[in-house]
Design a protein around this motif. Structure first.
Motif, mmCIF file in Angstrom:
data_model
loop_
_atom_site.group_PDB
_atom_site.id
_atom_site.type_symbol
_atom_site.label_atom_id
_atom_site.label_comp_id
_atom_site.label_asym_id
_atom_site.label_seq_id
_atom_site.Cartn_x
_atom_site.Cartn_y
_atom_site.Cartn_z
ATOM 1 N N LYS A 484 0.804 -1.216 0.000
ATOM 2 C CA LYS A 484 0.000 0.000 0.000
ATOM 3 C C LYS A 484 0.842 1.273 0.000
ATOM 4 O O LYS A 484 0.436 2.277 -0.586
ATOM 5 N N THR A 485 1.995 1.224 0.640
ATOM 6 C CA THR A 485 2.808 2.440 0.791
ATOM 7 C C THR A 485 3.782 2.577 -0.374
ATOM 8 O O THR A 485 4.584 1.680 -0.656
ATOM 9 N N LEU A 486 3.710 3.727 -1.041
ATOM 10 C CA LEU A 486 4.637 4.032 -2.140
ATOM 11 C C LEU A 486 5.948 4.536 -1.529
ATOM 12 O O LEU A 486 5.993 5.621 -0.955
ATOM 13 N N VAL A 487 7.013 3.725 -1.669
ATOM 14 C CA VAL A 487 8.292 4.077 -1.027
ATOM 15 C C VAL A 487 9.347 4.558 -2.025
ATOM 16 O O VAL A 487 10.398 5.063 -1.631
ATOM 17 N N GLY A 488 9.046 4.424 -3.318
ATOM 18 C CA GLY A 488 10.040 4.855 -4.297
ATOM 19 C C GLY A 488 9.637 4.426 -5.691
ATOM 20 O O GLY A 488 8.507 3.988 -5.933
#
Length: 713
Positions: A484-488
Motif C-alpha cells: 500500500k505504501t509508495l516508497v520509491g
C-alpha cells in the motif's frame, strides 16, 4: 871500410897493415875509445893465436861494439876451426861474425868485402824496417783510435751487442746488452732465457738463419729479438749476437690486437644485434608480439593475395571472425598480464583446433581471424563449433569470470568480392552472435548488412534525440511489503522515435554503450530525475525516505569524470541526494572492482544510496555483498517468475531476504505479477515490491498524480 884492430901490438900492426893496404886501420885499445867512437865502428878485427886467446878480447869487443862485425884472424885452419867451435859456445848467436887466416890478405879483403856488402844490405833493411816500423806504429795508432771509437760506438749503441764462446759464455757485451739482459754475475746467456725456450734457442745458435729468434727473459718482463752470426778469429768460432728490445712493440701490437679484437667483437656483436633487431623488426612487421600469430596488417596482405585467386569448384575462401566475450572485464579486473595470458591461451587453442592450411591472425585486442583457403562452409562451422565446445568443456576461468567467444563466418566470393567486404561481412555475423547472447556462432547473410545499416541509423537518431531532448524518463513504482505504501520508483528511459516509433530500451541502451553515448545519456537521465525530484520536493510530494533508483552503466562508473560531474549536478539541487539510489550490476564490479568500491564510497558519502541490481544471477554476488557497503539488494525477476511452483527459486529468494535482514540491507523484489507471488514472498520477510502487479512504468505526469493520491490518502 873503417876497421878496428883489436889485440894488435905495434910490431903486428907494422907487419899486418901493409898486407892489407885497402884497410883504414886503427890500432888502439878498446878502453881508449869513446862510446861515440865505438858506436861508429862498423868492423873490428880480432887477432887470434894458436891457443885461441883472442876469445876473451872478442867478448869485450862483443859487449862494447854491439853493432860492429867481428872478424877473427886465425894463424891456421886448425885454430880457425877451434875458434869456430868456441864461438858457438859464446853469446854470439845472431851476431855478424866472420873468419880469416892471418897470412891471407886476399882472403881478409874478401871477408871485408862480404862484411861490407852484408852491412850495406843490413843498413838498407834497417832503413826499410824503420819505415815499416813507423808505418806500423802509425797504423797501430790509427787502429787504437778506431778501436776506441768503435768501443764508444758500441757502448752508446741503442741495440745490444755481445759475443759468446762455444759454450754460450759471455766474452764481451755493450751497455745496451747488459741493460736488456739485466746481466748480473751469471755468465751464461742461457741462464737469462725462459726455460721453455732454451732448447729452441740452442738449436738456433747452432745454425743461425739470419731471421732472428724472439726470446723472453726468465723473469718474464721483456721480449727480445736476437740475431746471431758466426765469426772466426784466430781459428776460433765466436758468436756475435745483436739484441733488439721488442717488449714495447709487442705490448703495443698485443694492445692493438686486443683493441682490434675488442673492436671486431663489438662490431660483430653490434652487427649481430642489428641483424637480430632487423629480424625482430621483420618478424614484428608480420606477427603479433603477444601470440606470435599473424598481425592485422600482414594478415590483410595474405587475405588479399588469397582472394585474388579463385577457389576451386564448389569451394569458398572462408573467413572466421572470433571475438572474446568478457575479455575486457578480465583485463580490467586482473590486470593486463592476466589479459595477455588469456589471449595467449586462446591463440594456442585456435592453433591446435585449426587445420594446417589455415591462416590465423590476432586482429585486435580480443579479436582473432581464421582464413580457410579453398574450403567449405561446413568445415568452417565444424571448426567454429569445436572452438566453442572446447571453451565450454575446458573453460578459461579467471576468478569468477569465464571466457567465451562469439564467432562470425563469411565466405568469398559468395558474400564479398574483396578484403574489406569480407571482413565487414564476418564482423557483422560475429556482432549478431554477440548481440543474440554471445558464446555462439552466426553465418553471414545479406539481411545482416541491412540490420547493421539500421543500427547505424538508429545510433544517429539516438544522437539527435539526445541533442533535441527527445527522450523521456518513466517511473515504475515500488511499494512496501503491505503493498500500500509508495516508497520509491525506478527511473526508466523511454524513446519514441519519429522514424521507428517506440524503441526497445534494451536495444538503444545497448547501442548507447557500444557507441559511447551512454555517458551523455546517463548524465541526461540523472539531470532529468534531479529536476523532477526538485519539482516534487517543492510541491511537498516527497516523503523523507522516498527513493528514485537510477540504473548506472559500467561505462559511467569507470569514467574518470563521473563522480565530479555528479557532484556538480547535486550542487544545483541541495538536499535531494537522500532521495537518490544508484543501481549497479555485477558487471560494473567485475570490470573494475577497486574503482567501483571507491565510487560507491563517494556516492554514500554524498548521501546517495547504492543498490546491487540483478542479485543472484552472477557468480560472485555474495562475495561483493560482503565486501561492499551497499544499502539495497535487488532480486532479479528471473527468480520471481516461477517462484510459486519452483521451490529452488523460492529457496534462493528466501536466503537472500534472510541475508539482507541480517546485514541490515533492504531487499527489492522486481517482476511481481501475481497475488500468489506476493503471498509467498511475505512469508520470507518484508521486501519492497516492484512489478506489473502494482503498476507499469508511467510518465512523469502520471507518476506525479500517483504521488498526489498517496499523499492525500
Amino acid at each position: 871500410m873503417k876497421t878496428l884492430w883489436v889485440n894488435c901490438s905495434e910490431q903486428e900492426h907494422e907487419t899486418l897493415i901493409p898486407a892489407f893496404p885497402d884497410l883504414q886501420a886503427q890500432v888502439t885499445s878498446l878502453d881508449k875509445l869513446t862510446s861515440d867512437e865505438l858506436s861508429t865502428l862498423p868492423c873490428a878485427v880480432v887477432i887470434g893465436s894458436a891457443d885461441g886467446s883472442p876469445i876473451a878480447t872478442a867478448q869485450s869487443a862483443h859487449k862494447k861494439l854491439p853493432e860492429s862485425t867481428l872478424i877473427f884472424l886465425c894463424p891456421d885452419n886448425e885454430i880457425q876451426q877451434k875458434m869456430r867451435g868456441q864461438i858457438q859456445l859464446t853469446p854470439y848467436i845472431g851476431r855478424d861474425i866472420d873468419f880469416c887466416l892471418n897470412d891471407s890478405p886476399a882472403e881478409l879483403g874478401e871477408v871485408l868485402s862480404r862484411v861490407s856488402q852484408r852491412r850495406k844490405k843490413a843498413e838498407r833493411l834497417r832503413k826499410l824496417l824503420g819505415g815499416a816500423n813507423q808505418q806500423l806504429s802509425a797504423n797501430e795508432n790509427t787502429l787504437n783510435h778506431q778501436r776506441h771509437f768503435l768501443n764508444q760506438l758500441l757502448e752508446q749503441a741503442p741495440m745490444g751487442m755481445l759475443t759468446l764462446d762455444n759454450h754460450y759464455q759471455f766474452q764481451a757485451y755493450n751497455a745496451a746488452a747488459q741493460k736488456l739482459l739485466e746481466i748480473t754475475d751469471r755468465s751464461n746467456l742461457l741462464e737469462y732465457i725462459a726455460a721453455e725456450q732454451v732448447a729452441g734457442f740452442e738449436r738456433y745458435l747452432r745454425a743461425p738463419n739470419g731471421e732472428g729468434f724472439l726470446i723472453k727473459l726468465a723473469n718474464g718482463n721483456k721480449s727480445i729479438n736476437i740475431k746471431a752470426s758466426q765469426l772466426e778469429e784466430h781459428g776460433k768460432q765466436t758468436l756475435l749476437l745483436v739484441l733488439e728490445d721488442l717488449t714495447a712493440r709487442i705490448q703495443a701490437e698485443e694492445a692493438l690486437k686486443a683493441a682490434n679484437e675488442s673492436l671486431e667483437e663489438r662490431v660483430n656483436t653490434r652487427t649481430e644485434a642489428l641483424q637480430e633487431a632487423n629480424e625482430a623488426l621483420m618478424h614484428a612487421a608480420k606477427f603479433d608480439g603477444a601470440t606470435d600469430l599473424y598481425n592485422r596488417y600482414h594478415f590483410s596482405q595474405l587475405l588479399h593475395a588469397t582472394l585474388v585467386t579463385a577457389p576451386s569448384e564448389h569451394q569458398q575462401h572462408i573467413l572466421i571472425y572470433v571475438d572474446l566475450d568478457g575479455f575486457k572485464a578480465i583485463n580490467d579486473c586482473y590486470g593486463h598480464h592476466i589479459g595477455d595470458e588469456a589471449i595467449r591461451q586462446v591463440a594456442k587453442l585456435l592453433q591446435q583446433s585449426a587445420p594446417e592450411e589455415a591462416l590465423i591472425s590476432r586482429h585486435g585486442g580480443d579479436e582473432f581471424l581464421l582464413l580457410l583457403p579453398d574450403s567449405g562452409i561446413e568445415k568452417a562451422i565444424e571448426l567454429s563449433e569445436k572452438i566453442l565446445e572446447t571453451l565450454r568443456t575446458n573453460p578459461l576461468t579467471y576468478g569468477s569470470l569465464i571466457l567465451t567467444a562469439s564467432i562470425g563466418i563469411a565466405c568469398a566470393p559468395m558474400h564479398a568480392s574483396n578484403t574489406a567486404e569480407l571482413l565487414s561481412a564476418a564482423d557483422a555475423a560475429m556482432y549478431l552472435a554477440k548481440r543474440d547472447g554471445r558464446n555462439q556462432l552466426q553465418c553471414y547473410s545479406p539481411e545482416m548488412r541491412i540490420r547493421e545499416r539500421n543500427r547505424a541509423q538508429l545510433a544517429q537518431d539516438l544522437r539527435t534525440a539526445l541533442q533535441d531532448n527527445a527522450l523521456d524518463v518513466f517511473y515504475q513504482p515500488q511499494y512496501s511489503a503491505d503493498g500500500k505504501t509508495l516508497v520509491g520508483a525506478e527511473a526508466l528511459t523511454r524513446w519514441h522515435s519519429d522514424q521507428q516509433g517506440a524503441v526497445s530500451p534494451s536495444l538503444f541502451i545497448e547501442l548507447a554503450e557500444e557507441t559511447g553515448q551512454i555517458l551523455e545519456l546517463g548524465e541526461w537521465v540523472i539531470s532529468d530525475v534531479l529536476r523532477q525530484l526538485s519539482a516534487w520536493h517543492q510541491a511537498g510530494l516527497l516523503a523523507d525516505k522516498f527513493r528514485i533508483a537510477i540504473n548506472v552503466s559500467v561505462i559511467q562508473v569507470i569514467a574518470n569524470d563521473f563522480v565530479s560531474k555528479l557532484l556538480k549536478q547535486l550542487a544545483q539541487y541541495p538536499g535531494l541526494s537522500r532521495h537518490l539510489e544508484f543501481e549497479l550490476t555485477e558487471n560494473v564490479l567485475v570490470r573494475d572492482f577497486e574503482k567501483a568500491r571507491q565510487t560507491i564510497g563517494t556516492l554514500r558519502a554524498a548521501g546517495i544510496r547504492v543498490a546491487l541490481d540483478d542479485f543472484g544471477t552472477a557468480h560472485s554476488g555474495l562475495s561483493y555483498l560482503a565486501q561492499l557497503p551497499v544499502d539495497t539488494v535487488k532480486i532479479d525477476k528471473s527468480f520471481v517468475q516461477d517462484c510459486v511452483i519452483n521451490s529452488r527459486n523460492a529457496a534462493v529468494i528466501e536466503s537472500i531476504m534472510v541475508l539482507g535482514k541480517k546485514l541490515g540491507t533492504a531487499v527489492v523484489v522486481e517482476g511481481i505479477e501475481t497475488e500468489a507471488q506476493i503471498a509467498l514472498l511475505r512469508q520470507f520477510g518484508e521486501p519492497i515490491f516492484q512489478g506489473f502487479y502494482f503498476s507499469a512504468a508511467c510518465s512523469q505526469d502520471d507518476f506525479s498524480a500517483l504521488l498526489k493520491r498517496h499523499q492525500s490518502a
